[in-house]
Enzyme design. Structure first.
Site, short mmCIF file in Angstrom:
data_model
loop_
_atom_site.label_atom_id
_atom_site.label_comp_id
_atom_site.label_asym_id
_atom_site.label_seq_id
_atom_site.Cartn_x
_atom_site.Cartn_y
_atom_site.Cartn_z
N ASN A 1 2.29 1.46 4.35
CA ASN A 1 2.59 0.17 5.01
C ASN A 1 2.28 0.19 6.51
O ASN A 1 2.97 -0.42 7.31
CB ASN A 1 4.05 -0.27 4.77
CG ASN A 1 4.36 -1.71 5.16
OD1 ASN A 1 5.48 -2.02 5.53
ND2 ASN A 1 3.39 -2.60 5.12
N ASP B 1 -7.88 3.75 1.01
CA ASP B 1 -7.04 4.19 2.12
C ASP B 1 -7.92 4.63 3.30
O ASP B 1 -8.66 5.61 3.18
CB ASP B 1 -6.20 5.36 1.61
CG ASP B 1 -5.22 5.86 2.63
OD1 ASP B 1 -5.26 5.38 3.77
OD2 ASP B 1 -4.43 6.74 2.26
N CYS C 1 0.87 -1.19 0.00
CA CYS C 1 0.00 0.00 0.00
C CYS C 1 0.90 1.23 0.00
O CYS C 1 2.07 1.14 -0.39
CB CYS C 1 -0.98 -0.02 1.17
SG CYS C 1 -0.22 -0.01 2.81
N CYS D 1 -1.49 0.75 7.40
CA CYS D 1 -2.93 0.44 7.53
C CYS D 1 -3.33 -0.81 6.74
O CYS D 1 -3.64 -1.85 7.30
CB CYS D 1 -3.78 1.62 7.06
SG CYS D 1 -3.55 3.13 8.03
N ARG D 2 -3.33 -0.71 5.40
CA ARG D 2 -3.92 -1.77 4.58
C ARG D 2 -3.02 -2.99 4.39
O ARG D 2 -3.47 -4.12 4.59
CB ARG D 2 -4.28 -1.20 3.19
CG ARG D 2 -5.43 -0.22 3.23
CD ARG D 2 -5.54 0.56 1.93
NE ARG D 2 -4.42 1.48 1.77
CZ ARG D 2 -4.21 2.22 0.69
NH1 ARG D 2 -5.02 2.12 -0.35
NH2 ARG D 2 -3.18 3.06 0.64
N SER D 3 -1.77 -2.77 3.97
CA SER D 3 -0.96 -3.97 3.64
C SER D 3 -0.55 -4.79 4.86
O SER D 3 -0.47 -6.01 4.75
CB SER D 3 0.24 -3.61 2.74
OG SER D 3 1.11 -2.70 3.36
P1 4NP Z 1 -1.79 2.77 4.12
O1 4NP Z 1 -2.45 4.11 4.69
O2 4NP Z 1 -1.23 3.13 2.77
O3 4NP Z 1 -2.92 1.82 4.04
O4 4NP Z 1 -0.72 2.35 5.11
C1 4NP Z 1 -1.76 5.32 4.79
C2 4NP Z 1 -0.97 5.56 5.87
C3 4NP Z 1 -0.32 6.77 6.00
C4 4NP Z 1 -0.48 7.74 5.01
C5 4NP Z 1 -1.27 7.48 3.93
C6 4NP Z 1 -1.91 6.27 3.81
N1 4NP Z 1 0.16 8.98 5.15
O5 4NP Z 1 -0.06 9.86 4.30
O6 4NP Z 1 0.92 9.20 6.10
#
Ligand code: 4NP
Length: 152
Positions: free
Chosen positions: A11, A123, A8, A13-15
């Site tokens: 790294n 996201d 993602c 939340c989703r992955s």
């Molecule tokens: P992820 O979510 O891609 O599912 O881990 C996010 C976590 C942090 C951010 C964006 C998306 N960020 O902008 O910090």
């Protein structure tokens, strides 16, 4: 043994959730699967998964607190059989750094097979707990389908 890298943006939340769910289902099904996760961005390298992802997976008996965020690297493309992107932006970024003739099949996690589309895993970072609940349910659906078909 099959190796899968879930990717993602951050790294956190989703992955990491995708990794935990894939590992859990593979154990249940007795599949020989090795899973890691990473992010296309480096903002959160070294961090634990987001507390909301930890909490929603804990609610279904999956512990992801051993994971630490890392950024995807070029070596990953010859290390893994599958690299699965959570959304189309992740996929575009992966395709940009994918070395020519590398081993991994780089696909959208939710629509890696022709004709089937479980959608992008949106996201949930800037939303509330409901987004994390929806993410968890969507990841279970996609992971079940992936494991049922990726061994073909
Ligand atoms: P992820 O979510 O891609 O599912 O881990 C996010 C976590 C942090 C951010 C964006 C998306 N960020 O902008 O910090």
């Amino acid at each position: 043994m099959m190796k899968v890298l879930a990717v993602c943006l951050g790294n956190i939340c989703r992955s990491p959730a995708a990794q935990g769910i894939l590992e859990h289902l593979a154990r249940e099904k007795g599949l020989d699967l090795q899973v890691e996760s990473s992010g296309t961005a480096a903002y959160h390298v070294g961090k634990l998964p987001d507390a909301r992802s930890i909490k929603i997976l804990k609610s279904v008996g999956i512990d992801i607190t051993q994971q630490r965020a890392r950024q995807v690297c070029v070596e990953d493309f010859n290390e893994f059989d599958w690299i699965v992107a959570m959304d189309s932006e992740n996929l575009t970024n992966l395709k940009h750094i994918q070395p020519l003739n590398s081993k991994a099949k780089v696909v959208m996690f939710g629509r890696y097979r022709n004709g089937i589309d479980f959608g992008e895993v949106d996201d949930p970072y800037y939303g509330g707990d409901l987004g994390f609940e929806a993410m968890k349910d969507q990841l279970f659906t996609i992971a079940e389908d992936f494991l049922a078909n990726a061994y073909e």
